[in-house]
Design a protein around this motif. Structure first.
Motif, PDB file in Angstrom:
ATOM      1  N   MET A 204      69.328  -5.953 -15.792  1.00 15.64           N
ATOM      2  CA  MET A 204      67.755  -5.778 -16.347  1.00 15.64           C
ATOM      3  C   MET A 204      66.883  -5.852 -15.762  1.00 15.64           C
ATOM      4  SD  MET A 204      67.212  -7.280 -19.869  1.00 15.64           S
ATOM      5  CE  MET A 204      69.265  -7.506 -19.671  1.00 15.64           C
ATOM      6  N   SER A 205      65.694  -4.615 -16.564  1.00 12.85           N
ATOM      7  CA  SER A 205      64.683  -4.514 -15.459  1.00 12.85           C
ATOM      8  C   SER A 205      63.904  -5.896 -15.510  1.00 12.85           C
ATOM      9  CB  SER A 205      64.239  -3.433 -16.976  1.00 12.85           C
ATOM     10  OG  SER A 205      64.563  -2.535 -17.092  1.00 12.85           O
ATOM     11  N   SER A 206      62.724  -5.510 -14.785  1.00 11.99           N
ATOM     12  CA  SER A 206      61.928  -7.242 -14.132  1.00 11.99           C
ATOM     13  C   SER A 206      60.955  -7.334 -15.584  1.00 11.99           C
ATOM     14  CB  SER A 206      61.250  -6.956 -12.941  1.00 11.99           C
ATOM     15  OG  SER A 206      60.712  -5.757 -13.463  1.00 11.99           O
ATOM     16  N   ARG A 207      60.458  -8.694 -16.154  1.00 14.87           N
ATOM     17  CA  ARG A 207      59.711  -8.061 -16.955  1.00 14.87           C
ATOM     18  C   ARG A 207      58.503  -8.268 -17.372  1.00 14.87           C
ATOM     19  NH1 ARG A 207      61.422 -12.768 -20.846  1.00 14.87           N
ATOM     20  NH2 ARG A 207      58.850 -13.229 -21.490  1.00 14.87           N
ATOM     21  N   LYS A 208      57.870  -7.276 -18.039  1.00 13.09           N
ATOM     22  CA  LYS A 208      56.900  -6.413 -18.300  1.00 13.09           C
ATOM     23  C   LYS A 208      55.468  -7.552 -18.250  1.00 13.09           C
ATOM     24  CE  LYS A 208      57.088  -2.836 -20.919  1.00 13.09           C
ATOM     25  NZ  LYS A 208      57.195  -2.009 -21.796  1.00 13.09           N
ATOM     26  N   ARG A 209      54.061  -7.394 -17.696  1.00 11.78           N
ATOM     27  CA  ARG A 209      53.107  -8.210 -17.711  1.00 11.78           C
ATOM     28  C   ARG A 209      52.172  -7.482 -19.176  1.00 11.78           C
ATOM     29  NH1 ARG A 209      50.873  -5.661 -12.694  1.00 11.78           N
ATOM     30  NH2 ARG A 209      51.240  -4.248 -13.843  1.00 11.78           N
ATOM     31  N   PRO A 210      51.023  -8.363 -19.594  1.00  6.52           N
ATOM     32  CA  PRO A 210      50.226  -7.710 -20.428  1.00  6.52           C
ATOM     33  C   PRO A 210      49.680  -6.650 -20.475  1.00  6.52           C
ATOM     34  CG  PRO A 210      50.056 -10.187 -20.300  1.00  6.52           C
ATOM     35  CD  PRO A 210      51.131  -9.445 -18.997  1.00  6.52           C
ATOM     36  N   GLU A 211      49.406  -6.334 -19.378  1.00  5.04           N
ATOM     37  CA  GLU A 211      48.821  -4.873 -19.037  1.00  5.04           C
ATOM     38  C   GLU A 211      50.152  -3.942 -19.321  1.00  5.04           C
ATOM     39  OE1 GLU A 211      48.680  -7.669 -17.438  1.00  5.04           O
ATOM     40  OE2 GLU A 211      48.396  -6.773 -15.316  1.00  5.04           O
ATOM     41  N   ASP A 212      50.995  -4.172 -19.113  1.00  8.38           N
ATOM     42  CA  ASP A 212      52.205  -3.204 -19.473  1.00  8.38           C
ATOM     43  C   ASP A 212      52.566  -2.847 -20.373  1.00  8.38           C
ATOM     44  OD1 ASP A 212      52.757  -3.670 -16.242  1.00  8.38           O
ATOM     45  OD2 ASP A 212      53.733  -4.838 -16.852  1.00  8.38           O
ATOM     46  N   LEU A 213      52.168  -3.690 -21.343  1.00 15.30           N
ATOM     47  CA  LEU A 213      52.739  -3.083 -22.583  1.00 15.30           C
ATOM     48  C   LEU A 213      52.074  -2.199 -23.498  1.00 15.30           C
ATOM     49  CD1 LEU A 213      51.817  -6.620 -24.442  1.00 15.30           C
ATOM     50  CD2 LEU A 213      54.418  -5.980 -23.468  1.00 15.30           C
ATOM     51  N   ARG A 214      52.704  -0.778 -24.781  1.00 12.23           N
ATOM     52  CA  ARG A 214      52.102   0.134 -24.611  1.00 12.23           C
ATOM     53  C   ARG A 214      51.049  -0.144 -25.344  1.00 12.23           C
ATOM     54  NH1 ARG A 214      53.912   2.853 -29.271  1.00 12.23           N
ATOM     55  NH2 ARG A 214      53.857   4.851 -29.483  1.00 12.23           N
ATOM     56  N   SER A 215      50.796  -1.338 -26.863  1.00  8.11           N
ATOM     57  CA  SER A 215      50.033  -1.241 -27.287  1.00  8.11           C
ATOM     58  C   SER A 215      48.858  -1.994 -26.235  1.00  8.11           C
ATOM     59  CB  SER A 215      49.960  -2.790 -28.121  1.00  8.11           C
ATOM     60  OG  SER A 215      50.231  -3.896 -27.735  1.00  8.11           O
ATOM     61  N   HIS A 216      48.582  -2.205 -25.101  1.00 11.69           N
ATOM     62  CA  HIS A 216      47.607  -2.578 -24.467  1.00 11.69           C
ATOM     63  C   HIS A 216      46.401  -1.030 -24.265  1.00 11.69           C
ATOM     64  CE1 HIS A 216      45.443  -4.384 -20.798  1.00 11.69           C
ATOM     65  NE2 HIS A 216      45.834  -3.107 -20.613  1.00 11.69           N
ATOM     66  N   ARG A 217      47.070   0.264 -23.881  1.00 14.75           N
ATOM     67  CA  ARG A 217      46.167   1.765 -24.432  1.00 14.75           C
ATOM     68  C   ARG A 217      45.428   1.260 -25.551  1.00 14.75           C
ATOM     69  NH1 ARG A 217      49.633   4.962 -25.614  1.00 14.75           N
ATOM     70  NH2 ARG A 217      47.746   6.552 -24.615  1.00 14.75           N
ATOM     71  N   TRP A 218      46.178   0.728 -26.604  1.00 13.05           N
ATOM     72  CA  TRP A 218      44.806   0.598 -27.727  1.00 13.05           C
ATOM     73  C   TRP A 218      44.555  -1.028 -28.067  1.00 13.05           C
ATOM     74  CZ3 TRP A 218      49.515   3.249 -28.709  1.00 13.05           C
ATOM     75  CH2 TRP A 218      50.134   3.757 -29.042  1.00 13.05           C
ATOM     76  N   LEU A 219      44.940  -1.804 -27.192  1.00 15.02           N
ATOM     77  CA  LEU A 219      43.942  -3.570 -27.738  1.00 15.02           C
ATOM     78  C   LEU A 219      43.677  -3.823 -26.267  1.00 15.02           C
ATOM     79  CD1 LEU A 219      46.644  -4.192 -30.231  1.00 15.02           C
ATOM     80  CD2 LEU A 219      44.063  -3.181 -30.923  1.00 15.02           C
ATOM     81  N   GLY A 220      43.675  -3.592 -25.289  1.00 16.95           N
ATOM     82  CA  GLY A 220      43.807  -4.416 -23.876  1.00 16.95           C
ATOM     83  C   GLY A 220      42.273  -3.830 -23.446  1.00 16.95           C
ATOM     84  N   VAL A 221      42.158  -2.612 -23.483  1.00 15.68           N
ATOM     85  CA  VAL A 221      41.111  -1.896 -22.926  1.00 15.68           C
ATOM     86  C   VAL A 221      39.503  -2.486 -23.394  1.00 15.68           C
ATOM     87  CG1 VAL A 221      43.095   0.076 -21.222  1.00 15.68           C
ATOM     88  CG2 VAL A 221      41.697   0.202 -23.466  1.00 15.68           C
ATOM     89  N   SER A 222      38.554  -1.979 -22.260  1.00 15.71           N
ATOM     90  CA  SER A 222      37.388  -2.074 -22.605  1.00 15.71           C
ATOM     91  C   SER A 222      37.163  -0.531 -23.067  1.00 15.71           C
ATOM     92  CB  SER A 222      36.383  -3.319 -22.163  1.00 15.71           C
ATOM     93  OG  SER A 222      35.470  -2.780 -22.340  1.00 15.71           O
ATOM     94  N   ASP A 223      36.970   0.253 -23.819  1.00 13.16           N
ATOM     95  CA  ASP A 223      36.369   1.270 -24.106  1.00 13.16           C
ATOM     96  C   ASP A 223      36.282   1.874 -25.929  1.00 13.16           C
ATOM     97  OD1 ASP A 223      38.643   1.615 -25.715  1.00 13.16           O
ATOM     98  OD2 ASP A 223      39.320   3.347 -24.169  1.00 13.16           O
ATOM     99  N   LEU A 224      35.072   2.320 -25.683  1.00  9.57           N
ATOM    100  CA  LEU A 224      34.534   2.964 -27.103  1.00  9.57           C
ATOM    101  C   LEU A 224      35.711   3.043 -28.136  1.00  9.57           C
ATOM    102  CD1 LEU A 224      32.821   3.360 -29.507  1.00  9.57           C
ATOM    103  CD2 LEU A 224      32.921   6.282 -28.411  1.00  9.57           C
ATOM    104  N   ARG A 225      37.089   3.470 -27.953  1.00 10.96           N
ATOM    105  CA  ARG A 225      38.142   3.664 -28.730  1.00 10.96           C
ATOM    106  C   ARG A 225      38.613   1.651 -29.420  1.00 10.96           C
ATOM    107  NH1 ARG A 225      36.966   6.989 -31.890  1.00 10.96           N
ATOM    108  NH2 ARG A 225      36.752   9.199 -31.400  1.00 10.96           N
ATOM    109  N   SER A 226      38.584   1.075 -28.199  1.00 12.23           N
ATOM    110  CA  SER A 226      39.649  -0.264 -28.257  1.00 12.23           C
ATOM    111  C   SER A 226      38.506  -1.044 -29.056  1.00 12.23           C
ATOM    112  CB  SER A 226      39.758  -0.607 -26.857  1.00 12.23           C
ATOM    113  OG  SER A 226      39.118  -1.106 -26.257  1.00 12.23           O
ATOM    114  N   PHE A 227      37.404  -0.741 -29.145  1.00  9.64           N
ATOM    115  CA  PHE A 227      35.851  -2.030 -29.565  1.00  9.64           C
ATOM    116  C   PHE A 227      36.675  -1.378 -31.315  1.00  9.64           C
ATOM    117  CE2 PHE A 227      32.790  -1.288 -32.570  1.00  9.64           C
ATOM    118  CZ  PHE A 227      32.108  -2.439 -32.192  1.00  9.64           C
TER     119      PHE A 227
END
Ligand code: FES
Length: 575
Positions: free
Chosen positions: A1-24
């Motif tokens: 089995m693959s190793s566990r993901k980190r929060p920044e590996d989550l697919r949703s991180h691109r929407w919610l976890g970064v700091s830019d205009l769109r994620s705002f």
């Protein structure tokens, strides 16, 4: 089995976890709905794809079951969001839900792709919803768990258990024969569907829910739980908890859906005496998973695996009885020497671990392998000059005298032609005739409607005939029965040999030899082919036109050519 993901590996991180205009914008809109940082961010976002609707009795409970799933997701540290998808209520959607299975699959795939989701809970059960949900999830490829809606309670009429569909066909025939009164028929109408949930015979719904469990896509035992049983909401909560871990583990469908898993599913299908419809859906799901699977594999496996579930329409009992007898875990444990127990499942464990300790409690409902209901051949795949790419039959549900039969054809050009003719008292037909229905296939129906259990002509019903050989390029409901040969490929609408059959032609069916033969010379068939004209298309615009242009044949799983194959679809740009 693959190793566990980190929060920044989550697919949703691109929407919610970064700091830019769109994620705002994304975060502010979640806060607009009353969520705050404790609810989302660094947590798997779980999409609950719910096929509930006000007009789907099989899924009536899924509205509240979604709340049970959300509870589980929250308990495990995820963020649940529910997204509705096409409901596909088998009794109401016309001309056939099969016209829309791929529509649902496409909707699911695009819902999952276009939203900030890390994992999916798929809620369905009524016939086409199961393959539609799963096909879409396979193509998207994020971790997914399937929640079967579960069968409704047994029907009841004057103390007699009634089975969905199967008993309707049976008693309708008796009503046409004058053996059932209007009052009795009305009583049955009020007693056959006593709770929410899917059809409770081994029809397409129960077959596909069970197959999904055998593939490893549900929690153990999930597919047998009656919809109205309190085990069902508990299973939903557990699935909500489990999907969050599946995201961290990156347990995607491709790790579960191997060739061995599909073989397991087909074996379970045979042991259940499952619906012929499942063949089309399983082939389509396997192809979505990038695996080669053809109808012959079903025939090979059907010769190795006996029917051991004594459930209507092939047997006696109903799904509620199956649950009390131990359910699918117990059946798979009975089959354990035939299954690949190492297959990975959504639990993160092997199938063998999931069924460990399961027991059969009622041996007349789940028979031992040593004393099967039907020794082999739950589903037979026949080929011959009438069906060069194959056709299917359920010998267990047919009168034995018809499994080897030669007789004259009585051919109908389409459903309306057939429906008019069978009521005629002067129809030139005997019990030895073979009824042939054309233009009921994927393109000809279009949508391959469930017309394959052609009604026995009225004059024969009155004379006591209850089964005849019937051949079509359509499907039949999993609740149906009789000597019906289905899914003839290629279909008549595209010029398959079925299109050339004329009334009076001799047809020979030999199920033990898996053969179907039209006794017409090649020269005569060539002459008929030269004169044959394709009927005009039913749809010239909209979804129907797209369906007709892109739908594959039954032996290919009836997927759209542009969905079944091709390069991976890229993730959406976020700008
Ligand atoms: Fe929904 Fe049969 S009508 S499962």
């Amino acid at each position: 089995m693959s190793s566990r993901k980190r929060p920044e590996d989550l697919r949703s991180h691109r929407w919610l976890g970064v700091s830019d205009l769109r994620s705002f914008g994304h975060r502010s809109r979640l806060r607009q709905m009353g969520y705050d940082g404790a609810d989302f961010g660094a947590k798997p976002v779980i999409g609950i794809i719910n096929t509930w609707s006000d007009i789907n009795a099989c899924h009536a409970h899924l509205r509240s079951r979604a709340e049970d799933v959300k509870r589980g997701v929250l308990q495990a540290g995820g963020f649940p969001v529910e997204l509705p998808a096409m409901s596909l209520a088998e009794p109401f959607v016309k001309p056939s839900t099969m016209l829309y299975r791929n529509f649902l699959a496409m909707e699911v795939e695009e819902l999952l792709r276009s939203h900030p989701l890390d994992g999916a809970v798929l809620m369905g059960g009524c016939d086409k919803t199961t393959p539609g949900l799963i096909m879409g999830a396979i193509s998207m490829g994020i971790p997914a768990i399937y929640i079967p809606a579960g069968p409704m309670l047994r029907g009841n009429w004057r103390g007699e258990p009634l089975g969905s569909g199967s008993d309707v066909w049976k008693y309708w025939m008796e009503k046409r024969a004058g053996n059932i009164t209007d009052e009795q028929w009305n009583e049955m109408e009020g007693g056959i569907a006593r709770s929410f949930g899917t059809c409770m015979v081994m029809g397409t719904a129960a077959t596909m829910m069970s197959i999904s469990e055998a593939l490893g896509l549900t929690l153990p035992g999930a597919s047998s739980i009656p919809a109205a049983d309190s085990n069902h909401p508990r299973m939903c909560g557990a699935a909500g908890r489990r999907i969050v871990d599946m995201v961290w583990e990156d347990l995607t469908p491709d790790k579960i859906l191997t060739t061995a898993a599909f073989d397991n599913a087909i074996k379970v299908h045979m042991a259940l005496g499952g619906s012929t419809n499942a063949i089309v859906h399983v082939v389509a799901m396997a192809r979505r998973a990038g695996l080669k699977l053809d109808m012959q594999r079903f025939d090979e496996i059907s010769r190795q695996i006996p029917v051991i579930a004594n459930i209507r329409p092939s047997g006696k009992y109903l799904m509620e009885d199956f649950f009390y007898a131990g359910g699918l875990r117990a059946l798979m444990r009975e089959l354990k020497d035939k299954l690949d127990l190492s297959c990975l499942t959504v639990t993160g464990k092997a199938l063998g671990e999931n069924i460990d300790g399961a027991e059969v409690f009622q041996h007349d409902v789940i028979h031992p392998l040593s004393d099967p209901i039907y020794a082999e051949g739950a589903t037979a795949v026949l080929t011959g000059n009438l069906a060069p790419r194959g056709c299917v039959m359920k010998p267990a549900a047919a009168e034995k005298r018809l499994l080897k039969h030669r007789g004259p054809a009585i051919a109908f050009d389409d459903y309306n032609h057939m429906a008019r003719e069978v009521e005629r008292d002067d129809l030139d037909v005997t019990a030895d005739h073979i009824m042939v229905l054309k233009n009921a296939g994927p393109k000809g129906g279009p949508g391959m409607p469930e017309w394959g259990m052609l009604p026995i002509p009225a004059k024969l019903i009155k004379a006591g005939v209850r089964d005849m050989l019937r051949i079509s390029d359509g499907r039949m409901s999993g609740t149906s029965y009789g000597a019906c040969i289905l899914h003839v490929a290629p279909e008549s609408y595209v010029g398959g040999p079925l299109a050339l059959v004329q009334t009076g032609d001799e047809i020979e069916v030999d199920v033990p030899a898996r053969r179907i033969h039209l006794h017409v010379t090649d020269a005569e068939l060539a002459r008929r082919r030269a004169a044959w004209k394709q009927p005009p298309p039913r749809y010239t615009r909209g979804y129907g036109a797209m369906f007709s242009q892109h739908i594959g044949q039954a032996d290919e799983g009836c997927d759209f050519d542009f969905l079944a194959a091709g390069a991976p679809t890229p993730e959406p740009e976020i700008h």
